[in-house]
Design a protein around this motif. Structure first.
Motif, PDB file in Angstrom:
ATOM      1  N   HIS A  46      38.378  -5.634 -16.693  1.00  0.00           N
ATOM      2  CA  HIS A  46      39.066  -5.164 -18.161  1.00  0.00           C
ATOM      3  C   HIS A  46      37.961  -5.848 -19.160  1.00  0.00           C
ATOM      4  O   HIS A  46      37.101  -7.145 -18.222  1.00  0.00           O
ATOM      5  CB  HIS A  46      40.659  -5.661 -18.750  1.00  0.00           C
ATOM      6  CG  HIS A  46      41.038  -5.574 -19.937  1.00  0.00           C
ATOM      7  ND1 HIS A  46      40.836  -6.729 -21.342  1.00  0.00           N
ATOM      8  CD2 HIS A  46      41.679  -4.559 -20.741  1.00  0.00           C
ATOM      9  CE1 HIS A  46      41.029  -6.002 -22.173  1.00  0.00           C
ATOM     10  NE2 HIS A  46      41.603  -4.993 -21.897  1.00  0.00           N
ATOM     11  N   TRP A  47      37.618  -5.842 -20.303  1.00  0.00           N
ATOM     12  CA  TRP A  47      36.471  -6.688 -20.782  1.00  0.00           C
ATOM     13  C   TRP A  47      36.959  -8.024 -21.213  1.00  0.00           C
ATOM     14  O   TRP A  47      36.225  -8.638 -21.759  1.00  0.00           O
ATOM     15  CB  TRP A  47      36.296  -5.704 -22.952  1.00  0.00           C
ATOM     16  CG  TRP A  47      37.398  -5.491 -23.114  1.00  0.00           C
ATOM     17  CD1 TRP A  47      38.353  -4.684 -22.952  1.00  0.00           C
ATOM     18  CD2 TRP A  47      38.026  -6.318 -23.830  1.00  0.00           C
ATOM     19  NE1 TRP A  47      39.031  -5.306 -24.464  1.00  0.00           N
ATOM     20  CE2 TRP A  47      39.298  -5.918 -24.567  1.00  0.00           C
ATOM     21  CE3 TRP A  47      37.430  -7.938 -24.307  1.00  0.00           C
ATOM     22  CZ2 TRP A  47      39.936  -6.723 -25.499  1.00  0.00           C
ATOM     23  CZ3 TRP A  47      38.276  -8.208 -25.540  1.00  0.00           C
ATOM     24  CH2 TRP A  47      39.374  -8.167 -25.875  1.00  0.00           C
ATOM     25  N   SER A  48      37.581  -8.610 -21.541  1.00  0.00           N
ATOM     26  CA  SER A  48      38.317  -9.575 -21.126  1.00  0.00           C
ATOM     27  C   SER A  48      38.295 -10.590 -20.176  1.00  0.00           C
ATOM     28  O   SER A  48      37.688 -11.253 -20.582  1.00  0.00           O
ATOM     29  CB  SER A  48      39.753  -9.521 -21.478  1.00  0.00           C
ATOM     30  OG  SER A  48      40.559  -9.392 -20.190  1.00  0.00           O
TER      31      SER A  48
ATOM     32  N   LEU B 108      30.915   9.573 -22.412  1.00  0.00           N
ATOM     33  CA  LEU B 108      30.678   9.036 -21.203  1.00  0.00           C
ATOM     34  C   LEU B 108      31.798   7.585 -21.048  1.00  0.00           C
ATOM     35  O   LEU B 108      32.177   6.448 -22.020  1.00  0.00           O
ATOM     36  CB  LEU B 108      29.636   8.067 -20.907  1.00  0.00           C
ATOM     37  CG  LEU B 108      28.518   9.652 -20.759  1.00  0.00           C
ATOM     38  CD1 LEU B 108      27.014   8.275 -20.585  1.00  0.00           C
ATOM     39  CD2 LEU B 108      28.587  10.054 -19.991  1.00  0.00           C
ATOM     40  N   ASN B 109      32.440   7.274 -19.536  1.00  0.00           N
ATOM     41  CA  ASN B 109      33.202   5.804 -19.010  1.00  0.00           C
ATOM     42  C   ASN B 109      32.337   4.799 -20.035  1.00  0.00           C
ATOM     43  O   ASN B 109      30.700   4.693 -19.811  1.00  0.00           O
ATOM     44  CB  ASN B 109      33.853   5.893 -18.109  1.00  0.00           C
ATOM     45  CG  ASN B 109      32.795   6.018 -17.072  1.00  0.00           C
ATOM     46  OD1 ASN B 109      31.786   5.286 -16.861  1.00  0.00           O
ATOM     47  ND2 ASN B 109      33.658   6.726 -16.356  1.00  0.00           N
ATOM     48  N   THR B 110      33.022   3.414 -19.641  1.00  0.00           N
ATOM     49  CA  THR B 110      32.279   2.336 -20.105  1.00  0.00           C
ATOM     50  C   THR B 110      30.772   1.836 -19.039  1.00  0.00           C
ATOM     51  O   THR B 110      30.095   1.272 -19.129  1.00  0.00           O
ATOM     52  CB  THR B 110      33.280   1.032 -19.752  1.00  0.00           C
ATOM     53  OG1 THR B 110      33.892   1.745 -21.358  1.00  0.00           O
ATOM     54  CG2 THR B 110      32.199  -0.445 -20.028  1.00  0.00           C
TER      55      THR B 110
ATOM     56  N   ASP C  52      35.825   0.028 -26.641  1.00  0.00           N
ATOM     57  CA  ASP C  52      36.731  -0.870 -25.213  1.00  0.00           C
ATOM     58  C   ASP C  52      38.068  -1.388 -26.755  1.00  0.00           C
ATOM     59  O   ASP C  52      38.900  -0.907 -26.808  1.00  0.00           O
ATOM     60  CB  ASP C  52      36.843  -0.840 -24.355  1.00  0.00           C
ATOM     61  CG  ASP C  52      36.285   0.603 -23.558  1.00  0.00           C
ATOM     62  OD1 ASP C  52      36.334   1.296 -23.640  1.00  0.00           O
ATOM     63  OD2 ASP C  52      35.732   0.005 -22.515  1.00  0.00           O
ATOM     64  N   ILE C  53      37.038  -2.222 -27.129  1.00  0.00           N
ATOM     65  CA  ILE C  53      38.150  -3.030 -27.624  1.00  0.00           C
ATOM     66  C   ILE C  53      38.144  -2.717 -29.106  1.00  0.00           C
ATOM     67  O   ILE C  53      39.244  -3.067 -29.579  1.00  0.00           O
ATOM     68  CB  ILE C  53      36.733  -4.488 -27.914  1.00  0.00           C
ATOM     69  CG1 ILE C  53      36.313  -5.147 -26.960  1.00  0.00           C
ATOM     70  CG2 ILE C  53      36.940  -5.636 -29.449  1.00  0.00           C
ATOM     71  CD1 ILE C  53      34.795  -6.447 -27.222  1.00  0.00           C
ATOM     72  N   ALA C  54      37.059  -1.774 -30.025  1.00  0.00           N
ATOM     73  CA  ALA C  54      37.776  -1.212 -31.623  1.00  0.00           C
ATOM     74  C   ALA C  54      39.329  -0.511 -30.736  1.00  0.00           C
ATOM     75  O   ALA C  54      40.223  -0.429 -31.258  1.00  0.00           O
ATOM     76  CB  ALA C  54      36.807  -0.088 -31.556  1.00  0.00           C
TER      77      ALA C  54
ATOM     78  N   TYR D 285      29.333   3.195 -28.916  1.00  0.00           N
ATOM     79  CA  TYR D 285      29.730   4.481 -30.070  1.00  0.00           C
ATOM     80  C   TYR D 285      29.623   5.926 -29.874  1.00  0.00           C
ATOM     81  O   TYR D 285      30.596   7.059 -29.307  1.00  0.00           O
ATOM     82  CB  TYR D 285      29.898   4.119 -31.037  1.00  0.00           C
ATOM     83  CG  TYR D 285      30.312   2.480 -31.679  1.00  0.00           C
ATOM     84  CD1 TYR D 285      32.072   2.029 -31.493  1.00  0.00           C
ATOM     85  CD2 TYR D 285      29.615   1.862 -31.383  1.00  0.00           C
ATOM     86  CE1 TYR D 285      32.443   1.174 -31.399  1.00  0.00           C
ATOM     87  CE2 TYR D 285      30.368  -0.081 -31.999  1.00  0.00           C
ATOM     88  CZ  TYR D 285      31.586  -0.072 -31.776  1.00  0.00           C
ATOM     89  OH  TYR D 285      32.277  -1.594 -32.190  1.00  0.00           O
ATOM     90  N   MET D 286      28.507   5.662 -29.600  1.00  0.00           N
ATOM     91  CA  MET D 286      27.229   7.289 -29.442  1.00  0.00           C
ATOM     92  C   MET D 286      27.724   7.792 -28.253  1.00  0.00           C
ATOM     93  O   MET D 286      27.898   9.322 -28.470  1.00  0.00           O
ATOM     94  CB  MET D 286      26.164   7.034 -29.684  1.00  0.00           C
ATOM     95  CG  MET D 286      25.248   8.582 -30.404  1.00  0.00           C
ATOM     96  SD  MET D 286      23.835   8.269 -29.838  1.00  0.00           S
ATOM     97  CE  MET D 286      22.881   7.309 -29.633  1.00  0.00           C
TER      98      MET D 286
END
Length: 454
Positions: free
Chosen positions: A167-169, A289-291, A39-41, A281-282
């Motif tokens: 959100h990841w933040s 798949l979602n996070t 997600d960050i990428a 990533y894989m």
């Protein structure tokens, strides 16, 4: 009415409770962001080589900091250093959250978080040793160890859920919870007598520059970075032979079995850490798949299995011997990698199952490496030697994450090597798993060759 004895017991229990709170929330910082790397990428339009620095930056200052805090504890006192670590960790969290739209600020924040968080593994155990009665220390160490394992275990599930639904933040704010321990620990911990002594600042600087440039080399593969890294590491090695109180004791380098032990341990720990950083990533690229699912369905069962395998590994070492347990752990890890490589793309549940055995094997390997490395040390080398082992273990994990990020970015292995694999999206990850297997098995062979002779 409390007696002096009951007041003492109450104080010790209160210290232990707040140490557990501190350990639990601080260790979440190591795992929660890993599942969010894709997600960050995506948000920053960065390749894995750059994105993985979100974790590498933290592990870099964290590994160096663990050694620094341990050496400073007698000179500055635990209370001051622990307070410093908590505050710096929280400052890093606030910087990261408020500036998460800017990638350089995010990396800076993770570096700062690592500086602060490094105080916890170094000093918490010292607090237990100094404040908890000897007859209760075993239980205290066991409780804190379980809390740490639990934090590492549920970290991916928490991280995946928050990153997917919010959100990841917001994951960067988790360490701020540790600030609630400050008033209690400041009240419960005594002011300590400190001793004067020298500290090898120059050695830390030389070593840190060498490590940073090596990690930069693994990100960009520019030979200039590698040359600078080697130059500063050679300066560091020369420097520690000339000072009275070196950051790393040079005499340990003459202990061949010890050096081989930490080398092999570092290769195993770094490889597994790199694999863990690759999994999100894989799972996104191959299985879509979602996070939240990656954190809770794939990574969570494996990280929680450490609680079981860690206990089993300790029992087996006493009954079967460390090298037999190491072999079993390597079989778990390498077999899991091979199965995942050959059957990549079939079902995400396969990765979930193999992930459990990867972490089980890692738990066995950590137990054994600590055992065999400590056995290769003389009594007067034990303190410096085990400190170096902890330092190199943390550092190797950060290095493994950086190297895997670089390999995922240059995509040198994105070719069809296995005839059984037909989906082009799986080529890179399948080949990476075969490479991991080679490193793991080679490390095992070297360890067995050296320690069978002892």
């Amino acid at each position: 009415m409390y007696t002096p004895y009951s007041q003492s017991v109450l104080r010790h229990n209160q210290i232990l409770i707040w140490l557990c709170v501190l350990s639990f929330f601080s260790v979440l910082n190591e795992m929660v962001l890993n599942v969010s790397l894709p997600d960050i990428a995506h948000d920053f339009n960065k390749a894995p080589a750059s994105t993985n620095w979100v974790n590498t930056a933290f592990m870099l200052t964290f590994s160096i900091g663990t050694a620094v805090y341990g050496k400073l504890s007698d000179q500055l006192g635990i209370k001051k250093l622990l307070l410093f670590g908590i505050i710096v960790n929280c400052i890093g969290s606030l910087i990261g959250f408020t500036g998460h739209h800017f990638f350089p600020i995010l990396i800076l924040a993770r570096l700062i978080q690592g500086v602060g968080a490094a105080a916890f593994p170094s000093l918490v155990m010292v607090v237990v040793a100094r404040y908890i009665p000897k007859e209760n220390r075993g239980k205290a160490f066991g409780l804190i160890g379980s809390i740490v394992a639990m934090g590492e275990g549920i970290g991916p599930a928490i991280g995946g859920t928050i990153a997917h639904y919010i959100h990841w933040s917001y994951l960067l704010l988790i360490p701020i919870v540790t600030f609630i321990t400050v008033p209690f620990l400041m009240k419960l911990l005594k002011e300590e007598e400190t001793i004067k002594g020298s500290f090898d600042v120059a050695g830390i600087i030389f070593m840190s520059i060498g490590i940073v440039f090596f990690m930069l080399f693994t990100t960009s593969y520019k030979m200039t970075f590698l040359v600078i890294s080697i130059l500063f590491l050679l300066i560091f090695l020369k420097h520690i032979t000339r000072v009275s109180n070196p950051f790393v004791e040079p005499s340990l380098g003459k202990n061949a079995s010890f050096m081989i032990g930490i080398l092999c341990g570092g290769l195993i720990f770094g490889t597994v850490a790199g694999y863990v950083s690759m999994v999100p990533y894989m799972m996104k690229d191959v299985y879509q798949l979602n996070t939240a699912m990656i954190g809770s369905m794939v990574i969570f069962p494996g990280t929680m299995s450490v609680l079981i395998f860690g206990y089993i590994g300790g029992l087996l070492v006493d009954k079967k011997g460390p090298l037999s347990v190491l072999t079993l752990g390597i079989v778990f890890i390498s077999f899991s990698f091979i199965v995942s490589a050959f059957f990549m793309g079939m079902t995400p549940w396969l990765i979930t199952i193999t992930f459990v055995f990867v972490f089980g094997g890692l738990s066995f390997a950590k137990t054994v490496i600590s055992t065999v490395v400590s056995s290769s040390l003389k009594q007067e080398e034990a303190g410096a030697g085990m400190s170096l082992l902890n330092f190199t273990s943390f550092l190797s994990e950060g290095t493994g994450i950086a190297i895997v990020g670089g390999l995922l970015s240059i995509r040198l292995l994105d070719q069809k090597f296995l005839p059984i694999i037909s989906d082009p999206s799986t080529y890179l990850y399948s080949n990476m798993l075969l490479l991991f297997t080679g490193v793991i098995v080679s490390s095992w062979l070297l360890t067995m060759t050296v320690y069978k002779r002892l």
